[in-house]
Write a protein that holds these residues in place. Structure first.
Motif, PDB file in Angstrom:
ATOM      1  N   GLY A  92      34.045  32.909  12.978  1.00 52.07           N
ATOM      2  CA  GLY A  92      35.141  31.953  12.912  1.00 52.07           C
ATOM      3  C   GLY A  92      34.681  30.558  12.548  1.00 52.07           C
ATOM      4  O   GLY A  92      33.499  30.236  12.584  1.00 52.07           O
ATOM      5  N   TRP A 133      30.471  39.177  20.912  1.00 53.45           N
ATOM      6  CA  TRP A 133      30.807  38.274  19.818  1.00 53.45           C
ATOM      7  C   TRP A 133      31.536  37.056  20.377  1.00 53.45           C
ATOM      8  O   TRP A 133      32.387  37.194  21.261  1.00 53.45           O
ATOM      9  CB  TRP A 133      31.712  38.956  18.794  1.00 53.45           C
ATOM     10  CG  TRP A 133      31.031  40.032  18.005  1.00 53.45           C
ATOM     11  CD1 TRP A 133      30.852  41.348  18.369  1.00 53.45           C
ATOM     12  CD2 TRP A 133      30.415  39.888  16.722  1.00 53.45           C
ATOM     13  NE1 TRP A 133      30.167  42.022  17.396  1.00 53.45           N
ATOM     14  CE2 TRP A 133      29.893  41.155  16.369  1.00 53.45           C
ATOM     15  CE3 TRP A 133      30.273  38.830  15.835  1.00 53.45           C
ATOM     16  CZ2 TRP A 133      29.231  41.376  15.168  1.00 53.45           C
ATOM     17  CZ3 TRP A 133      29.615  39.040  14.641  1.00 53.45           C
ATOM     18  CH2 TRP A 133      29.102  40.314  14.308  1.00 53.45           C
ATOM     19  N   TYR A 136      34.023  34.091  19.376  1.00 56.78           N
ATOM     20  CA  TYR A 136      34.912  33.421  18.429  1.00 56.78           C
ATOM     21  C   TYR A 136      34.775  31.921  18.690  1.00 56.78           C
ATOM     22  O   TYR A 136      35.035  31.435  19.796  1.00 56.78           O
ATOM     23  CB  TYR A 136      36.348  33.893  18.651  1.00 56.78           C
ATOM     24  CG  TYR A 136      37.358  33.257  17.735  1.00 56.78           C
ATOM     25  CD1 TYR A 136      37.191  33.245  16.355  1.00 56.78           C
ATOM     26  CD2 TYR A 136      38.506  32.677  18.267  1.00 56.78           C
ATOM     27  CE1 TYR A 136      38.130  32.669  15.525  1.00 56.78           C
ATOM     28  CE2 TYR A 136      39.450  32.101  17.438  1.00 56.78           C
ATOM     29  CZ  TYR A 136      39.258  32.095  16.066  1.00 56.78           C
ATOM     30  OH  TYR A 136      40.193  31.509  15.239  1.00 56.78           O
ATOM     31  N   ASP A 165      37.165  29.645  20.691  1.00 62.24           N
ATOM     32  CA  ASP A 165      37.170  29.971  22.119  1.00 62.24           C
ATOM     33  C   ASP A 165      35.938  29.398  22.817  1.00 62.24           C
ATOM     34  O   ASP A 165      36.018  28.834  23.914  1.00 62.24           O
ATOM     35  CB  ASP A 165      37.203  31.490  22.323  1.00 62.24           C
ATOM     36  CG  ASP A 165      38.542  32.117  21.984  1.00 62.24           C
ATOM     37  OD1 ASP A 165      39.544  31.376  21.885  1.00 62.24           O
ATOM     38  OD2 ASP A 165      38.587  33.347  21.805  1.00 62.24           O
ATOM     39  N   GLY A 211      33.096  36.504  25.660  1.00 60.90           N
ATOM     40  CA  GLY A 211      33.668  36.670  24.325  1.00 60.90           C
ATOM     41  C   GLY A 211      34.275  38.052  24.136  1.00 60.90           C
ATOM     42  O   GLY A 211      34.879  38.620  25.048  1.00 60.90           O
ATOM     43  N   HIS A 212      34.102  38.625  22.961  1.00 56.86           N
ATOM     44  CA  HIS A 212      34.610  39.955  22.637  1.00 56.86           C
ATOM     45  C   HIS A 212      33.457  40.944  22.671  1.00 56.86           C
ATOM     46  O   HIS A 212      32.499  40.819  21.912  1.00 56.86           O
ATOM     47  CB  HIS A 212      35.249  39.952  21.243  1.00 56.86           C
ATOM     48  CG  HIS A 212      36.475  39.109  21.151  1.00 56.86           C
ATOM     49  ND1 HIS A 212      37.718  39.545  21.541  1.00 56.86           N
ATOM     50  CD2 HIS A 212      36.640  37.824  20.719  1.00 56.86           C
ATOM     51  CE1 HIS A 212      38.609  38.588  21.349  1.00 56.86           C
ATOM     52  NE2 HIS A 212      37.980  37.529  20.855  1.00 56.86           N
ATOM     53  N   TRP A 251      36.686  46.235  14.666  1.00 56.96           N
ATOM     54  CA  TRP A 251      36.499  45.542  13.392  1.00 56.96           C
ATOM     55  C   TRP A 251      37.095  46.372  12.250  1.00 56.96           C
ATOM     56  O   TRP A 251      37.834  45.844  11.407  1.00 56.96           O
ATOM     57  CB  TRP A 251      35.010  45.309  13.124  1.00 56.96           C
ATOM     58  CG  TRP A 251      34.338  44.311  14.000  1.00 56.96           C
ATOM     59  CD1 TRP A 251      33.733  44.554  15.192  1.00 56.96           C
ATOM     60  CD2 TRP A 251      34.185  42.905  13.746  1.00 56.96           C
ATOM     61  NE1 TRP A 251      33.212  43.382  15.705  1.00 56.96           N
ATOM     62  CE2 TRP A 251      33.469  42.365  14.842  1.00 56.96           C
ATOM     63  CE3 TRP A 251      34.571  42.057  12.705  1.00 56.96           C
ATOM     64  CZ2 TRP A 251      33.143  41.016  14.917  1.00 56.96           C
ATOM     65  CZ3 TRP A 251      34.244  40.711  12.778  1.00 56.96           C
ATOM     66  CH2 TRP A 251      33.540  40.197  13.874  1.00 56.96           C
ATOM     67  N   THR A 275      41.013  34.374  22.546  1.00 59.12           N
ATOM     68  CA  THR A 275      41.967  34.718  21.499  1.00 59.12           C
ATOM     69  C   THR A 275      41.877  36.221  21.258  1.00 59.12           C
ATOM     70  O   THR A 275      40.774  36.751  21.096  1.00 59.12           O
ATOM     71  CB  THR A 275      41.645  33.965  20.195  1.00 59.12           C
ATOM     72  OG1 THR A 275      41.676  32.556  20.458  1.00 59.12           O
ATOM     73  CG2 THR A 275      42.655  34.298  19.113  1.00 59.12           C
ATOM     74  N   PHE A 332      41.376  39.756  19.764  1.00 57.98           N
ATOM     75  CA  PHE A 332      40.409  40.027  18.700  1.00 57.98           C
ATOM     76  C   PHE A 332      41.049  40.062  17.317  1.00 57.98           C
ATOM     77  O   PHE A 332      40.532  39.465  16.358  1.00 57.98           O
ATOM     78  CB  PHE A 332      39.675  41.344  18.974  1.00 57.98           C
ATOM     79  CG  PHE A 332      38.659  41.674  17.916  1.00 57.98           C
ATOM     80  CD1 PHE A 332      37.436  41.029  17.891  1.00 57.98           C
ATOM     81  CD2 PHE A 332      38.944  42.600  16.919  1.00 57.98           C
ATOM     82  CE1 PHE A 332      36.502  41.308  16.898  1.00 57.98           C
ATOM     83  CE2 PHE A 332      38.016  42.886  15.928  1.00 57.98           C
ATOM     84  CZ  PHE A 332      36.798  42.233  15.924  1.00 57.98           C
ATOM     85  N   ALA A 384      41.847  36.610  16.184  1.00 61.92           N
ATOM     86  CA  ALA A 384      40.618  35.849  15.940  1.00 61.92           C
ATOM     87  C   ALA A 384      40.014  36.228  14.588  1.00 61.92           C
ATOM     88  O   ALA A 384      39.596  35.360  13.810  1.00 61.92           O
ATOM     89  CB  ALA A 384      39.615  36.101  17.063  1.00 61.92           C
ATOM     90  N   LEU A 385      39.963  37.526  14.296  1.00 67.08           N
ATOM     91  CA  LEU A 385      39.393  37.967  13.023  1.00 67.08           C
ATOM     92  C   LEU A 385      40.240  37.494  11.849  1.00 67.08           C
ATOM     93  O   LEU A 385      39.717  37.044  10.818  1.00 67.08           O
ATOM     94  CB  LEU A 385      39.257  39.490  13.008  1.00 67.08           C
ATOM     95  CG  LEU A 385      38.707  40.093  11.710  1.00 67.08           C
ATOM     96  CD1 LEU A 385      37.366  39.473  11.328  1.00 67.08           C
ATOM     97  CD2 LEU A 385      38.566  41.602  11.836  1.00 67.08           C
ATOM     98  N   ALA A 444      39.536  33.895  11.336  1.00 65.82           N
ATOM     99  CA  ALA A 444      38.192  33.727  10.790  1.00 65.82           C
ATOM    100  C   ALA A 444      38.178  33.998   9.290  1.00 65.82           C
ATOM    101  O   ALA A 444      37.551  33.275   8.508  1.00 65.82           O
ATOM    102  CB  ALA A 444      37.205  34.648  11.506  1.00 65.82           C
TER     103      ALA A 444
END
Length: 346
Positions: free
Chosen positions: A179, A211, A213, A216, A241-242, A249, A320, A322, A325-326, A329
């Motif tokens: 991100g 991971w 972000y 965050d 995180g995630h 993904w 956030t 996932f 967030a992706l 990003a």
């Protein structure tokens, strides 16, 4: 907005932060998060750059001062209670050996001069190839690579600097960043061929890793800074995180690729594997590849960061979802067409 000399009224505000290396991804994310939380943000960047290239962020004052110029930094950042160390050498073993200790000394010098709390982003390199699946603040650190051993030394140096009582420090440890722009595994390897219906995954698809972000993580820096008086002189906290395998993904990438017209109806994403042996050979002439190849074990070793201690300090970790967030990003990378809502939950 650019100002090298804030007024006394500005610097007397209860919540002034100096961000070292504010032009980088983490530095800019932290600048935005602190400013959005009402802090007065002093953003240090290298002098001599084009001021027009600096983003105009409300509440952020850009300071083109060399990081080793402690006297000038201290004068212009007078009143700052928190210093964020967002400085990073190039990603090679040699650059880190040559530059990282000096950058740490510069950060310690300014934090000591300001009698401030120095906040450092940490990572999981400290734990080495034999790391357990759950990483806590008291997990033994047995770094097995050059980068990991140096990380351990830097954190030990930071802890030692707090023993004189003139500064405090917090290490906020997190997993791989994604991100807030370019410079991560996401844009350099994983999703670089996404518009052509293909991704590249660096490890086994069923291994879960942490991971972070960046928005965050940046908001977590703010929350920890707000709680700093309740912490010990030196503290280490883990940001969870995630914690995901490749499957979330792939699911999100597939949905996004279909929406963007990158996948014909009924087709699935092609998943390539990172050519680690080739990366290792390339490392013989390209130091960045050598540094990346040394971290292959992180993709093959299941691990997560336990944030129990962090939650005891700040409550729920900023998080956030996932998929959002992706999407954001990828939008930050300029890959998506159409609006992408910004969603951030406590």
């Amino acid at each position: 907005m650019t100002a090298s000399n804030p007024t006394n009224a500005d610097t007397d505000l209860p919540g002034t932060v100096l961000i070292l290396g504010a032009r980088g991804r983490l530095g800019q994310a932290a600048a935005r998060a602190f400013a959005q939380a009402g802090w007065h943000v002093l953003a240090q960047v290298r002098p001599g750059g084009a001021r027009a290239a600096l983003p105009a962020i409300p509440g952020v004052w850009w300071m083109p001062v060399a990081v080793h110029d402690t006297a000038t930094l201290a004068a212009q950042a007078h009143g700052a209670q928190v210093v964020v160390h967002a400085l990073n050498p190039a990603y090679t073993h040699q650059a880190w050996r040559d530059e990282a200790p000096a950058l740490m000394e510069a950060a310690i010098a300014i934090a000591t001069q300001l009698r401030a709390t120095l906040m450092l982003p940490g990572n999981v390199y400290n734990f080495g190839e034999g790391m357990p699946s759950v990483l806590r603040e008291d997990t033994p650190q047995a770094a097995t690579g050059a980068m990991g051993r140096l990380r351990v030394q830097l954190e030990q140096r930071l802890e030692a600097a707090t023993q004189q009582g003139e500064m405090r420090a917090v290490v906020l440890r997190a997993g791989d960043f994604f991100g807030s722009g370019t410079g991560s595994w996401l844009d350099q390897a994983i999703a670089k061929d996404l518009p052509r219906g293909r991704i590249t995954w660096p490890g086994p698809l069923d291994v879960a890793t942490p991971w972070a972000y960046l928005p965050d993580l940046a908001r977590t820096f703010v929350r920890v800074a707000q709680a700093r008086e309740r912490l010990a002189a030196f503290e280490c906290l883990h940001f969870a995180g995630h914690h995901v395998t490749a499957q979330p993904w792939l699911q999100s990438f597939t949905a996004i690729a279909a929406e963007q017209g990158w996948l014909p109806p009924g087709r699935t994403l092609r998943v390539g594997r990172l050519p680690w042996p080739l990366l290792r050979v390339a490392g013989l002439v390209a130091p960045t590849f050598a540094a990346l190849a040394a971290m292959r074990y992180l993709w093959r070793t299941p691990h997560r960061l336990d944030n129990t201690r962090l939650r005891a300090v700040i409550g729920n970790e900023p998080h956030t979802p996932f998929n959002w967030a992706l999407r954001q990003a990828l939008a930050d990378l300029g890959l998506l067409t159409g609006a992408t809502p910004r969603v951030a939950l406590a």
